[in-house]
Design a protein around this motif. Structure first.
Motif, PDB file in Angstrom:
ATOM      1  N   ILE A   1      14.991  10.329 -13.845  1.00 13.23           N
ATOM      2  CA  ILE A   1      14.111   9.247 -14.309  1.00 13.23           C
ATOM      3  C   ILE A   1      13.011   9.163 -13.222  1.00 13.23           C
ATOM      4  CG2 ILE A   1      13.454   6.952 -15.438  1.00 13.23           C
ATOM      5  CD1 ILE A   1      16.707   6.727 -15.899  1.00 13.23           C
ATOM      6  N   GLY A   2      11.748   9.324 -13.859  1.00 13.81           N
ATOM      7  CA  GLY A   2      10.563   9.150 -13.088  1.00 13.81           C
ATOM      8  C   GLY A   2       9.977   7.777 -13.253  1.00 13.81           C
ATOM      9  N   PHE A   3       9.529   6.963 -12.541  1.00 13.22           N
ATOM     10  CA  PHE A   3       8.850   5.852 -12.830  1.00 13.22           C
ATOM     11  C   PHE A   3       7.236   5.769 -12.659  1.00 13.22           C
ATOM     12  CE2 PHE A   3      12.953   4.630 -12.259  1.00 13.22           C
ATOM     13  CZ  PHE A   3      13.388   3.601 -13.324  1.00 13.22           C
ATOM     14  N   VAL A   4       6.517   5.207 -13.302  1.00  8.36           N
ATOM     15  CA  VAL A   4       5.085   5.118 -12.908  1.00  8.36           C
ATOM     16  C   VAL A   4       4.727   3.633 -13.190  1.00  8.36           C
ATOM     17  CG1 VAL A   4       2.518   5.611 -13.454  1.00  8.36           C
ATOM     18  CG2 VAL A   4       4.384   7.397 -13.742  1.00  8.36           C
ATOM     19  N   PHE A   5       4.014   3.195 -12.371  1.00  6.08           N
ATOM     20  CA  PHE A   5       3.829   1.576 -12.435  1.00  6.08           C
ATOM     21  C   PHE A   5       2.410   1.257 -12.516  1.00  6.08           C
ATOM     22  CE2 PHE A   5       7.876   2.081 -10.086  1.00  6.08           C
ATOM     23  CZ  PHE A   5       8.902   1.188 -10.685  1.00  6.08           C
ATOM     24  N   GLN A   6       2.120  -0.067 -12.982  1.00 11.29           N
ATOM     25  CA  GLN A   6       0.816  -0.383 -12.975  1.00 11.29           C
ATOM     26  C   GLN A   6       0.239  -0.634 -11.706  1.00 11.29           C
ATOM     27  OE1 GLN A   6       0.388  -3.912 -15.455  1.00 11.29           O
ATOM     28  NE2 GLN A   6      -1.734  -4.662 -14.738  1.00 11.29           N
ATOM     29  N   ALA A   7       0.838  -1.212 -10.835  1.00 10.22           N
ATOM     30  CA  ALA A   7       0.333  -1.574  -9.226  1.00 10.22           C
ATOM     31  C   ALA A   7       0.690  -0.388  -8.303  1.00 10.22           C
ATOM     32  CB  ALA A   7       1.053  -2.781  -8.754  1.00 10.22           C
ATOM     33  N   PHE A   8       1.163   0.782  -8.694  1.00 13.08           N
ATOM     34  CA  PHE A   8       1.024   2.071  -8.116  1.00 13.08           C
ATOM     35  C   PHE A   8       2.116   2.110  -7.113  1.00 13.08           C
ATOM     36  CE2 PHE A   8      -3.781   1.179  -8.158  1.00 13.08           C
ATOM     37  CZ  PHE A   8      -3.962   1.549  -9.501  1.00 13.08           C
ATOM     38  N   HIS A   9       2.256   0.954  -6.185  1.00 15.47           N
ATOM     39  CA  HIS A   9       3.532   0.832  -5.234  1.00 15.47           C
ATOM     40  C   HIS A   9       3.534   1.920  -4.192  1.00 15.47           C
ATOM     41  CE1 HIS A   9       4.999  -2.613  -7.233  1.00 15.47           C
ATOM     42  NE2 HIS A   9       5.445  -2.015  -8.256  1.00 15.47           N
ATOM     43  N   LEU A  10       2.131   2.341  -3.826  1.00 12.57           N
ATOM     44  CA  LEU A  10       2.164   3.327  -2.657  1.00 12.57           C
ATOM     45  C   LEU A  10       2.230   2.589  -1.277  1.00 12.57           C
ATOM     46  CD1 LEU A  10      -0.734   5.665  -3.917  1.00 12.57           C
ATOM     47  CD2 LEU A  10       1.836   5.722  -4.568  1.00 12.57           C
TER      48      LEU A  10
ATOM     49  N   ALA B   1      -4.644  12.204   2.599  1.00 11.79           N
ATOM     50  CA  ALA B   1      -5.345  10.908   2.479  1.00 11.79           C
ATOM     51  C   ALA B   1      -4.398   9.586   2.340  1.00 11.79           C
ATOM     52  CB  ALA B   1      -6.286  10.889   1.187  1.00 11.79           C
ATOM     53  N   LEU B   2      -4.919   8.516   2.849  1.00 12.49           N
ATOM     54  CA  LEU B   2      -4.137   7.201   2.826  1.00 12.49           C
ATOM     55  C   LEU B   2      -4.419   6.654   1.653  1.00 12.49           C
ATOM     56  CD1 LEU B   2      -4.499   6.031   6.585  1.00 12.49           C
ATOM     57  CD2 LEU B   2      -2.284   7.065   5.520  1.00 12.49           C
ATOM     58  N   PRO B   3      -3.732   5.842   1.089  1.00 14.98           N
ATOM     59  CA  PRO B   3      -3.964   5.166  -0.089  1.00 14.98           C
ATOM     60  C   PRO B   3      -5.351   4.188  -0.177  1.00 14.98           C
ATOM     61  CG  PRO B   3      -1.478   5.026   0.098  1.00 14.98           C
ATOM     62  CD  PRO B   3      -2.259   5.510   1.489  1.00 14.98           C
ATOM     63  N   SER B   4      -5.639   3.660   0.965  1.00 14.00           N
ATOM     64  CA  SER B   4      -6.873   2.889   1.089  1.00 14.00           C
ATOM     65  C   SER B   4      -8.067   3.801   0.858  1.00 14.00           C
ATOM     66  CB  SER B   4      -7.020   2.105   2.468  1.00 14.00           C
ATOM     67  OG  SER B   4      -6.763   2.954   3.569  1.00 14.00           O
ATOM     68  N   THR B   5      -7.978   5.041   0.911  1.00 15.24           N
ATOM     69  CA  THR B   5      -9.264   6.041   1.136  1.00 15.24           C
ATOM     70  C   THR B   5      -9.171   6.419  -0.465  1.00 15.24           C
ATOM     71  OG1 THR B   5      -8.119   8.077   1.675  1.00 15.24           O
ATOM     72  CG2 THR B   5      -8.916   6.416   3.376  1.00 15.24           C
ATOM     73  N   LEU B   6      -8.511   6.164  -1.225  1.00 18.33           N
ATOM     74  CA  LEU B   6      -8.176   6.698  -2.684  1.00 18.33           C
ATOM     75  C   LEU B   6      -8.730   6.097  -3.688  1.00 18.33           C
ATOM     76  CD1 LEU B   6      -4.513   8.384  -2.499  1.00 18.33           C
ATOM     77  CD2 LEU B   6      -6.783   9.561  -2.235  1.00 18.33           C
ATOM     78  N   SER B   7      -9.247   6.268  -4.691  1.00 21.18           N
ATOM     79  CA  SER B   7      -9.912   5.575  -5.796  1.00 21.18           C
ATOM     80  C   SER B   7      -8.820   4.923  -6.577  1.00 21.18           C
ATOM     81  CB  SER B   7     -10.845   6.262  -6.717  1.00 21.18           C
ATOM     82  OG  SER B   7     -10.125   7.396  -7.286  1.00 21.18           O
ATOM     83  N   GLY B   8      -8.785   4.258  -7.575  1.00 27.36           N
ATOM     84  CA  GLY B   8      -7.663   3.544  -8.144  1.00 27.36           C
ATOM     85  C   GLY B   8      -7.158   4.889  -9.161  1.00 27.36           C
ATOM     86  N   GLY B   9      -8.007   5.838  -9.909  1.00 31.20           N
ATOM     87  CA  GLY B   9      -7.577   6.723 -10.708  1.00 31.20           C
ATOM     88  C   GLY B   9      -6.652   7.740  -9.729  1.00 31.20           C
ATOM     89  N   GLU B  10      -7.208   7.814  -8.505  1.00 34.39           N
ATOM     90  CA  GLU B  10      -6.420   8.955  -7.383  1.00 34.39           C
ATOM     91  C   GLU B  10      -5.023   8.227  -7.328  1.00 34.39           C
ATOM     92  OE1 GLU B  10      -9.836  11.282  -5.210  1.00 34.39           O
ATOM     93  OE2 GLU B  10      -9.571   9.183  -4.537  1.00 34.39           O
ATOM     94  N   ARG B  11      -5.037   6.937  -6.811  1.00 36.82           N
ATOM     95  CA  ARG B  11      -3.640   6.308  -6.423  1.00 36.82           C
ATOM     96  C   ARG B  11      -2.561   6.666  -7.604  1.00 36.82           C
ATOM     97  NH1 ARG B  11      -5.607   0.552  -4.438  1.00 36.82           N
ATOM     98  NH2 ARG B  11      -7.639   1.253  -5.158  1.00 36.82           N
ATOM     99  N   GLN B  12      -3.324   6.252  -8.941  1.00 35.88           N
ATOM    100  CA  GLN B  12      -2.379   6.388 -10.164  1.00 35.88           C
ATOM    101  C   GLN B  12      -1.919   7.806 -10.332  1.00 35.88           C
ATOM    102  OE1 GLN B  12       0.126   5.061 -11.299  1.00 35.88           O
ATOM    103  NE2 GLN B  12      -0.844   3.640 -12.811  1.00 35.88           N
TER     104      GLN B  12
ATOM    105  N   PRO C   1       0.541   2.088 -17.287  1.00 34.52           N
ATOM    106  CA  PRO C   1      -0.081   2.630 -16.167  1.00 34.52           C
ATOM    107  C   PRO C   1      -1.397   2.658 -16.095  1.00 34.52           C
ATOM    108  CG  PRO C   1       0.258   4.292 -18.352  1.00 34.52           C
ATOM    109  CD  PRO C   1       0.980   2.719 -18.656  1.00 34.52           C
ATOM    110  N   THR C   2      -2.368   2.043 -16.975  1.00 38.09           N
ATOM    111  CA  THR C   2      -3.650   2.130 -16.766  1.00 38.09           C
ATOM    112  C   THR C   2      -4.263   0.632 -16.748  1.00 38.09           C
ATOM    113  OG1 THR C   2      -4.038   1.914 -19.300  1.00 38.09           O
ATOM    114  CG2 THR C   2      -4.022   3.956 -18.454  1.00 38.09           C
ATOM    115  N   GLY C   3      -3.127  -0.199 -16.349  1.00 37.59           N
ATOM    116  CA  GLY C   3      -3.538  -1.788 -16.439  1.00 37.59           C
ATOM    117  C   GLY C   3      -4.686  -2.003 -15.183  1.00 37.59           C
ATOM    118  N   ASN C   4      -4.396  -1.320 -14.414  1.00 39.23           N
ATOM    119  CA  ASN C   4      -5.457  -1.631 -13.134  1.00 39.23           C
ATOM    120  C   ASN C   4      -6.659  -0.766 -12.900  1.00 39.23           C
ATOM    121  OD1 ASN C   4      -4.081  -3.915 -12.108  1.00 39.23           O
ATOM    122  ND2 ASN C   4      -2.692  -2.724 -10.751  1.00 39.23           N
TER     123      ASN C   4
END
Length: 249
Positions: free
Chosen positions: A102-111, A155-166, A186-189
């Motif tokens: 099982i793979g999980f994708v969350f609204q808040a990314f959790h990176l 790239a660190l998460p802080s340098t990624l856009s919201g779409g890239e983080r997802q 998955p698109t909530g944020n």
């Protein structure tokens, strides 16, 4: 997962059984007063299907997600993953099965903020894969390339856009080649344009054979799926496809 459970799961795959099957799945939270958050749910998901679970806040979506992801146990009923009755497994076997299948994708990314994109994806392999670090990295790179982020490995998460983080989160969900991916809002944020791009990516992954279940309150997200299942007050009902809906091969 024990050798016996792994053998059963492999045989179930070969037999072409459904990826997921719920039989009378019920979850009651004991009170007072007791709350029946999921009521005798039946659902079958075949390989390669894209299913949306839609419902308002408080409808039971989170309860259902926790059960589907083997994060919680039902009060009654059975949940089969690749034909394997997960409700009779030990917690150790359920954890191993969840990590591998099982793979999980969350609204808040959790990176992890201080880990690079490739390191975040590699984290999903730590408890399911005993291969060498360089082999795990190769798989993580391939997963990021699959979501068009091969140029952002360091790239660190802080340098990624919201779409890239997802997209990193989606790569993390895919890296272990799961049988089922569960996406929770998955698109909530994301803004509208970025959300559409992420949904386009999910469409492409499903077209390549991914089995995907999206939990959402957004009808626009649900409209992308092959099937829509509504949950309200703990009851699951499936909406028949519209007669004029385009055929999905």
């Amino acid at each position: 997962m024990t050798d016996t459970m792994m053998g059963v799961a492999e045989r179930c795959n070969a037999a072409g059984t459904p990826v997921l099957e719920l039989r009378g799945l019920t979850r009651t939270y004991h009170g007072p007063p007791p709350v029946q958050a999921l009521r005798s749910a039946d659902l079958t998901v075949e390989e390669g299907e894209y299913v949306a679970i839609i419902g308002p806040s408080g409808s039971g979506k989170s309860t259902l997600l926790n059960l589907l992801g083997l994060l919680d146990r039902p009060t009654e009923g059975r949940l089969f993953l690749d034909g394997l009755d997960t409700t009779v497994l030990s917690e150790r076997d359920r954890t191993a099965l969840r990590g591998r299948r099982i793979g999980f994708v969350f609204q808040a990314f959790h990176l992890l903020p201080h880990r690079t994109a490739v390191e975040n994806v590699m984290m999903a392999q730590l408890y399911t894969d005993r291969r060498r670090r360089n082999e795990r990295r190769d798989d993580a790179v391939a997963a990021l390339q699959a979501v068009e982020l091969g140029h952002r490995l360091a790239a660190l998460p802080s340098t990624l856009s919201g779409g890239e983080r997802q997209r990193v989160a989606i790569a993390r969900a895919l890296v272990n080649k799961p049988r089922l991916v569960l996406a929770d809002e998955p698109t909530g944020n994301l803004d509208t344009v970025t959300a559409a791009k992420v949904l386009d990516l999910l469409d492409e992954l499903v077209a390549s054979g991914l089995t995907l279940m999206v939990i959402t309150h957004d009808p626009t997200v649900a409209a992308r799926a092959h099937r829509t299942v509504t949950i309200r007050d703990g009851d699951l009902t499936e909406e028949p496809p519209a007669e004029d809906a385009p055929h999905v091969a």
